[in-house]
Design a protein around this motif. Structure first.
Motif, PDB file in Angstrom:
ATOM      1  N   SER A 169      57.387 -26.718 -34.982  1.00 16.77           N
ATOM      2  CA  SER A 169      56.718 -27.519 -33.959  1.00 16.77           C
ATOM      3  C   SER A 169      57.353 -27.383 -32.574  1.00 16.77           C
ATOM      4  N   TYR A 170      58.627 -27.044 -32.506  1.00 21.31           N
ATOM      5  CA  TYR A 170      59.270 -26.877 -31.201  1.00 21.31           C
ATOM      6  C   TYR A 170      58.767 -25.638 -30.470  1.00 21.31           C
ATOM      7  N   TYR A 171      58.047 -24.772 -31.182  1.00 20.08           N
ATOM      8  CA  TYR A 171      57.510 -23.554 -30.577  1.00 20.08           C
ATOM      9  C   TYR A 171      55.986 -23.553 -30.561  1.00 20.08           C
ATOM     10  N   THR A 172      55.388 -24.749 -30.679  1.00 19.89           N
ATOM     11  CA  THR A 172      53.933 -24.898 -30.607  1.00 19.89           C
ATOM     12  C   THR A 172      53.602 -25.938 -29.547  1.00 19.89           C
ATOM     13  N   ASP A 173      52.330 -26.037 -29.228  1.00 19.20           N
ATOM     14  CA  ASP A 173      51.865 -27.098 -28.340  1.00 19.20           C
ATOM     15  C   ASP A 173      51.644 -28.366 -29.154  1.00 19.20           C
ATOM     16  N   ALA A 174      51.672 -29.509 -28.463  1.00 18.79           N
ATOM     17  CA  ALA A 174      51.468 -30.789 -29.157  1.00 18.79           C
ATOM     18  C   ALA A 174      50.065 -30.882 -29.746  1.00 18.79           C
ATOM     19  N   GLU A 175      49.097 -30.358 -29.042  1.00 21.32           N
ATOM     20  CA  GLU A 175      47.709 -30.362 -29.489  1.00 21.32           C
ATOM     21  C   GLU A 175      47.098 -28.984 -29.229  1.00 21.32           C
ATOM     22  N   PRO A 176      46.211 -28.527 -30.095  1.00 16.04           N
ATOM     23  CA  PRO A 176      45.820 -29.163 -31.359  1.00 16.04           C
ATOM     24  C   PRO A 176      46.889 -28.947 -32.428  1.00 16.04           C
ATOM     25  N   LEU A 177      46.874 -29.786 -33.445  1.00 17.53           N
ATOM     26  CA  LEU A 177      47.800 -29.610 -34.552  1.00 17.53           C
ATOM     27  C   LEU A 177      47.479 -28.309 -35.276  1.00 17.53           C
ATOM     28  N   ILE A 178      48.533 -27.660 -35.771  1.00 21.68           N
ATOM     29  CA  ILE A 178      48.376 -26.369 -36.443  1.00 21.68           C
ATOM     30  C   ILE A 178      48.765 -26.503 -37.905  1.00 21.68           C
ATOM     31  N   HIS A 179      47.933 -25.972 -38.778  1.00 20.48           N
ATOM     32  CA  HIS A 179      48.282 -25.939 -40.200  1.00 20.48           C
ATOM     33  C   HIS A 179      49.331 -24.858 -40.392  1.00 20.48           C
ATOM     34  N   ILE A 180      50.532 -25.265 -40.806  1.00 23.41           N
ATOM     35  CA  ILE A 180      51.654 -24.342 -40.935  1.00 23.41           C
ATOM     36  C   ILE A 180      51.651 -23.650 -42.292  1.00 23.41           C
ATOM     37  N   ASP A 181      51.514 -24.440 -43.350  1.00 16.92           N
ATOM     38  CA  ASP A 181      51.612 -23.856 -44.688  1.00 16.92           C
ATOM     39  C   ASP A 181      51.096 -24.853 -45.714  1.00 16.92           C
ATOM     40  N   SER A 182      50.788 -24.356 -46.899  1.00 17.84           N
ATOM     41  CA  SER A 182      50.451 -25.189 -48.054  1.00 17.84           C
ATOM     42  C   SER A 182      51.364 -24.771 -49.192  1.00 17.84           C
ATOM     43  N   VAL A 183      52.073 -25.726 -49.769  1.00 11.16           N
ATOM     44  CA  VAL A 183      53.028 -25.420 -50.837  1.00 11.16           C
ATOM     45  C   VAL A 183      52.549 -26.091 -52.119  1.00 11.16           C
ATOM     46  N   TYR A 184      52.309 -25.281 -53.136  1.00  9.94           N
ATOM     47  CA  TYR A 184      51.770 -25.800 -54.395  1.00  9.94           C
ATOM     48  C   TYR A 184      52.866 -25.901 -55.445  1.00  9.94           C
ATOM     49  N   ASP A 185      52.944 -27.062 -56.107  1.00 12.87           N
ATOM     50  CA  ASP A 185      53.859 -27.268 -57.217  1.00 12.87           C
ATOM     51  C   ASP A 185      53.029 -27.335 -58.495  1.00 12.87           C
ATOM     52  N   ARG A 186      53.225 -26.360 -59.365  1.00 10.97           N
ATOM     53  CA  ARG A 186      52.379 -26.240 -60.546  1.00 10.97           C
ATOM     54  C   ARG A 186      52.571 -27.394 -61.514  1.00 10.97           C
ATOM     55  N   LEU A 187      53.814 -27.831 -61.709  1.00 12.39           N
ATOM     56  CA  LEU A 187      54.079 -28.860 -62.715  1.00 12.39           C
ATOM     57  C   LEU A 187      53.417 -30.184 -62.376  1.00 12.39           C
ATOM     58  N   SER A 188      53.471 -30.552 -61.120  1.00 12.39           N
ATOM     59  CA  SER A 188      52.864 -31.827 -60.711  1.00 12.39           C
ATOM     60  C   SER A 188      51.411 -31.653 -60.270  1.00 12.39           C
ATOM     61  N   ASP A 189      50.989 -30.391 -60.116  1.00 10.39           N
ATOM     62  CA  ASP A 189      49.646 -30.072 -59.638  1.00 10.39           C
ATOM     63  C   ASP A 189      49.380 -30.709 -58.280  1.00 10.39           C
ATOM     64  N   ILE A 190      50.412 -30.676 -57.427  1.00  7.62           N
ATOM     65  CA  ILE A 190      50.313 -31.272 -56.098  1.00  7.62           C
ATOM     66  C   ILE A 190      50.514 -30.187 -55.038  1.00  7.62           C
ATOM     67  N   THR A 191      49.642 -30.173 -54.051  1.00  5.40           N
ATOM     68  CA  THR A 191      49.775 -29.261 -52.918  1.00  5.40           C
ATOM     69  C   THR A 191      50.218 -30.068 -51.697  1.00  5.40           C
ATOM     70  N   THR A 192      51.335 -29.663 -51.115  1.00  8.45           N
ATOM     71  CA  THR A 192      51.851 -30.320 -49.914  1.00  8.45           C
ATOM     72  C   THR A 192      51.405 -29.537 -48.685  1.00  8.45           C
ATOM     73  N   GLU A 193      50.690 -30.215 -47.800  1.00 16.43           N
ATOM     74  CA  GLU A 193      50.215 -29.575 -46.572  1.00 16.43           C
ATOM     75  C   GLU A 193      51.239 -29.807 -45.459  1.00 16.43           C
TER      76      GLU A 193
END
Length: 203
Positions: free
Chosen positions: A141-165
């Motif tokens: 975020s220190y190398y991006t603009d405040a707006e618009p927000l940018i989707h950086i990554d999606s991290v998927y955990d198979r065991l919990s079946d949860i994706t963290t955005e």
């Protein structure tokens, strides 16, 4: 990286039809490892069979005096301003959200206030072998603009079946370096995990 995944399933399936007859889990994992490595060209990828796998939980941040935290920061981050007003920032460990909130003023004083006025920056991740997932949005975020927000990554955990955005942050402690000044990122074979993700996202 998403582009490397295109066609991977089809390639592995068509070139490894014998895997359907493998009943031993360890052998199957080994064959799959070879197939994935050959398909995406990344020698570090590994498929394992771990029926008793328990994900590691990072320990809570201990209550460390600020002067000790300052010493820790200085030990894992090297900062200097080179000729032609170029900042050099070498990071060996990427701290997580909880630690960043705790040592934020120290980070500004010892690091960020020194590099903010520079004309360009070199980020050195060649020895960055550890880090916390929650620290990715802070750095990016220190190398991006405040707006618009940018989707950086999606991290998927198979065991919990949860994706963290992971998204860029609209507000930060201190000013942003911005998007107009040159940013050079150094990596090596020792750039691992979270630091590797940060480098890829910034790229």
């Amino acid at each position: 990286s998403p582009e490397k995944l295109v066609g991977m399933e089809e390639t592995i399936a068509s070139s490894n039809t014998e895997i359907l007859s493998i009943s031993d889990p360890a052998t199957l994992a080994s064959v799959l490892t070879d197939g994935v490595k050959n398909t995406i060209g990344d020698s570090r990828v590994k498929v394992t069979y771990e029926p008793e796998y328990v994900p590691a939980v990072p320990p809570p941040v201990p209550d460390i005096p600020l002067e000790h935290l300052a010493a820790m920061i200085k030990a894992t981050v090297k900062v200097e301003v080179l000729d032609d007003n170029i900042a050099y920032l070498k990071i060996q460990h990427i701290i997580g959200e909880e630690m960043a909130q705790k040592v934020g003023p120290l980070l500004l004083e010892y690091i960020w206030d020194k590099v903010l006025p520079t004309s360009a920056m070199i980020l050195d991740f060649r020895s960055a072998i550890s880090g916390e997932l929650s620290g990715i949005p802070y750095i990016v975020s220190y190398y991006t603009d405040a707006e618009p927000l940018i989707h950086i990554d999606s991290v998927y955990d198979r065991l919990s079946d949860i994706t963290t955005e992971l998204w860029s942050m609209p507000t930060l402690l201190g000013k942003r370096y911005g998007t107009s000044k040159p940013l050079i990122i150094l990596t090596s074979k020792n750039t691992l995990g979270v630091a590797e993700d940060v480098a890829y996202c910034l790229k």
